[in-house]
Scaffold this motif. Structure first.
Motif, PDB file in Angstrom:
ATOM      1  N   MET A   1     164.303 170.859 100.882  1.00 15.59           N
ATOM      2  CA  MET A   1     164.262 169.519 100.303  1.00 15.59           C
ATOM      3  C   MET A   1     165.536 168.768 100.676  1.00 15.59           C
ATOM      4  O   MET A   1     166.632 169.301 100.590  1.00 15.59           O
ATOM      5  N   ASN A   2     165.393 167.521 101.116  1.00 14.02           N
ATOM      6  CA  ASN A   2     166.528 166.707 101.495  1.00 14.02           C
ATOM      7  C   ASN A   2     166.877 165.744 100.365  1.00 14.02           C
ATOM      8  O   ASN A   2     165.994 165.274  99.635  1.00 14.02           O
ATOM      9  N   PHE A   3     168.156 165.430 100.244  1.00 19.83           N
ATOM     10  CA  PHE A   3     168.635 164.568  99.176  1.00 19.83           C
ATOM     11  C   PHE A   3     169.399 163.397  99.768  1.00 19.83           C
ATOM     12  O   PHE A   3     170.272 163.576 100.616  1.00 19.83           O
ATOM     13  N   ASP A   4     169.049 162.189  99.323  1.00 18.79           N
ATOM     14  CA  ASP A   4     169.703 160.977  99.794  1.00 18.79           C
ATOM     15  C   ASP A   4     170.998 160.787  99.011  1.00 18.79           C
ATOM     16  O   ASP A   4     170.969 160.564  97.796  1.00 18.79           O
ATOM     17  N   LEU A   5     172.110 160.877  99.691  1.00 18.88           N
ATOM     18  CA  LEU A   5     173.412 160.725  99.053  1.00 18.88           C
ATOM     19  C   LEU A   5     174.028 159.355  99.322  1.00 18.88           C
ATOM     20  O   LEU A   5     175.210 159.141  99.031  1.00 18.88           O
ATOM     21  N   MET A 192     178.999 176.213  90.652  1.00 16.40           N
ATOM     22  CA  MET A 192     179.100 175.160  91.653  1.00 16.40           C
ATOM     23  C   MET A 192     177.756 174.447  91.837  1.00 16.40           C
ATOM     24  O   MET A 192     177.701 173.214  91.894  1.00 16.40           O
ATOM     25  N   TYR A 193     176.668 175.216  91.914  1.00 25.29           N
ATOM     26  CA  TYR A 193     175.359 174.609  92.132  1.00 25.29           C
ATOM     27  C   TYR A 193     174.874 173.880  90.887  1.00 25.29           C
ATOM     28  O   TYR A 193     174.251 172.811  90.976  1.00 25.29           O
ATOM     29  N   LEU A 194     175.167 174.428  89.717  1.00 23.52           N
ATOM     30  CA  LEU A 194     174.787 173.771  88.470  1.00 23.52           C
ATOM     31  C   LEU A 194     175.521 172.434  88.340  1.00 23.52           C
ATOM     32  O   LEU A 194     174.921 171.411  87.988  1.00 23.52           O
ATOM     33  N   SER A 195     176.811 172.428  88.632  1.00 25.17           N
ATOM     34  CA  SER A 195     177.596 171.203  88.561  1.00 25.17           C
ATOM     35  C   SER A 195     177.087 170.164  89.552  1.00 25.17           C
ATOM     36  O   SER A 195     176.996 168.967  89.226  1.00 25.17           O
ATOM     37  N   ALA A 196     176.744 170.593  90.757  1.00 29.87           N
ATOM     38  CA  ALA A 196     176.235 169.671  91.767  1.00 29.87           C
ATOM     39  C   ALA A 196     174.931 169.033  91.311  1.00 29.87           C
ATOM     40  O   ALA A 196     174.722 167.822  91.472  1.00 29.87           O
ATOM     41  N   ALA A 197     174.048 169.831  90.716  1.00 31.60           N
ATOM     42  CA  ALA A 197     172.755 169.313  90.267  1.00 31.60           C
ATOM     43  C   ALA A 197     172.931 168.280  89.156  1.00 31.60           C
ATOM     44  O   ALA A 197     172.326 167.194  89.189  1.00 31.60           O
ATOM     45  N   ARG A 198     173.756 168.579  88.177  1.00 32.57           N
ATOM     46  CA  ARG A 198     173.966 167.643  87.068  1.00 32.57           C
ATOM     47  C   ARG A 198     174.652 166.362  87.564  1.00 32.57           C
ATOM     48  O   ARG A 198     174.340 165.259  87.096  1.00 32.57           O
ATOM     49  N   SER A 199     175.562 166.514  88.523  1.00 31.53           N
ATOM     50  CA  SER A 199     176.252 165.356  89.079  1.00 31.53           C
ATOM     51  C   SER A 199     175.283 164.470  89.852  1.00 31.53           C
ATOM     52  O   SER A 199     175.376 163.233  89.794  1.00 31.53           O
ATOM     53  N   TYR A 200     174.366 165.077  90.578  1.00 30.87           N
ATOM     54  CA  TYR A 200     173.380 164.308  91.344  1.00 30.87           C
ATOM     55  C   TYR A 200     172.469 163.507  90.406  1.00 30.87           C
ATOM     56  O   TYR A 200     172.178 162.332  90.664  1.00 30.87           O
ATOM     57  N   LEU A 201     172.036 164.127  89.317  1.00 34.59           N
ATOM     58  CA  LEU A 201     171.194 163.424  88.350  1.00 34.59           C
ATOM     59  C   LEU A 201     171.947 162.236  87.750  1.00 34.59           C
ATOM     60  O   LEU A 201     171.383 161.148  87.567  1.00 34.59           O
ATOM     61  N   PHE A 202     173.227 162.430  87.437  1.00 32.69           N
ATOM     62  CA  PHE A 202     174.047 161.320  86.941  1.00 32.69           C
ATOM     63  C   PHE A 202     174.103 160.200  87.974  1.00 32.69           C
ATOM     64  O   PHE A 202     173.915 159.012  87.641  1.00 32.69           O
ATOM     65  N   ASN A 203     174.378 160.548  89.230  1.00 29.64           N
ATOM     66  CA  ASN A 203     174.469 159.532  90.277  1.00 29.64           C
ATOM     67  C   ASN A 203     173.167 158.760  90.438  1.00 29.64           C
ATOM     68  O   ASN A 203     173.170 157.550  90.681  1.00 29.64           O
TER      69      ASN A 203
END
Length: 322
Positions: A1-5, A192-203
């Motif tokens: 899965m790709n994510f638009d940053l 690290m992965y948990l933090s990245a996921a929560r940060s992405y949802l915030f963004n």
């Protein structure tokens, strides 16, 4: 899965420029006042050049003959930079080493004292930056106007790309964990992965508020907090969730939160199952003591940001960097 940053910024146009040609183009100082000296933890003020914070921490542990866990620090700092930050070392019954013999490439010890407690992430109030952007293409007066706006009003408090790993790798691993059951074996990777996921949802939620134009103003259902800053802020701004599950605000603000996370509902279930709980983060980051000066087509910017705010996000509002 790709994510638009590529999250939307304050303006649709940006000035091309180059940064980090050398580590000296990106300087960072932790903003923190050490407590009175004394205690069982050695407190080191260290300057590192072109080195990774965790790599320096591990080498400190090897030099002192202690566990990695016995090294404390307040924040990870960019590798391609000159940074000054604090480390604590718990020696127990071990004698204190001769710090003049510490030889870690790119590392210099600035001072040594003692403290009562191990340093923890986020103990500092923020970071002071001195950054050069080189070979800027654009009208200086227009860039000055944008920087003046940020100086007065702040900028969207996104998490920077470094939180998500190269090409969003941390998000891909989080998705494999949450959806496909491929849970990481290493504890460090879990966090690290948990933090990245929560940060992405915030963004994602903040991005929608930026598109709507109400990222910095309170709307129906919003929960307010002071703007993220390295000093005490008197202004109240909207906040977004660091989600620990499907826990949303009410009103229009809550509807936006649900809309932007609906496609990743499996993430929310897994995040909650792992024990995370929802917290709030300001949508607005406010720089302090911000100034800039031009040298031809190069520009030097100085400013301070609160702990957890990203200098790269501020720069991305104005510049398109290499």
């Amino acid at each position: 899965m790709n994510f638009d940053l590529n999250f939307p910024g304050l303006w649709t146009d940006s000035a091309p420029g180059i940064w980090r040609q050398t580590p000296e183009d990106f300087g960072v100082d932790e903003l923190w006042t050490p407590p009175d000296s004394g205690g069982e933890h050695v407190l080191l003020h260290i300057e590192k050049r072109g080195q990774n914070t965790e790599w320096v921490s591990r080498n400190l542990a090897r030099f002192c003959g202690v566990r990695d866990f016995d090294i404390g620090l307040m924040g990870l700092k960019d590798r391609h930079a000159v940074t000054r930050q604090w480390f604590s070392v718990y020696l127990g019954i071990r004698p204190e080493p001769d710090w003049s013999q510490l030889q870690i490439e790119g590392v210099a010890v600035l001072s040594v004292t003692r403290t009562q407690k191990k340093l923890r992430r986020g103990d500092h109030s923020g970071n002071a930056f001195k950054i050069w952007v080189r070979q800027v293409e654009g009208v200086h007066e227009q860039i000055d106007e944008k920087l003046s706006y940020i100086q007065a009003n702040g900028f969207p408090n996104y998490f920077g790309d470094q939180r998500f790993g190269h090409d969003g790798y941390n998000l891909q691993r989080a998705h494999a964990w949450f959806v496909e059951g491929q849970k990481p074996k290493k504890k460090a990777h879990l966090g690290m992965y948990l933090s990245a996921a929560r940060s992405y949802l915030f963004n994602e939620i903040l991005a929608e508020r930026v598109r709507r134009g109400d990222w910095s103003t309170m709307i129906d259902g919003d929960e307010g907090a002071p703007a993220a800053s390295s000093v005490v802020s008197e202004s109240t701004v909207p906040t977004g969730p660091m989600l620990g599950g499907p826990e949303f605000l009410s009103g229009t603000a809550g509807e936006i939160e649900q809309l932007r996370t609906a496609s990743l509902s499996e993430w929310l279930t897994a995040i909650h199952k792992d024990g995370a709980r929802t917290a709030r983060r300001p949508f607005v980051a406010k720089p302090v003591d911000m100034s800039w000066q031009w040298a031809g087509d190069d520009i030097e910017l100085t400013f301070s940001l609160g702990s957890g705010c990203f200098a790269s996000v501020l720069l991305d509002q104005v510049f398109r960097l290499n």
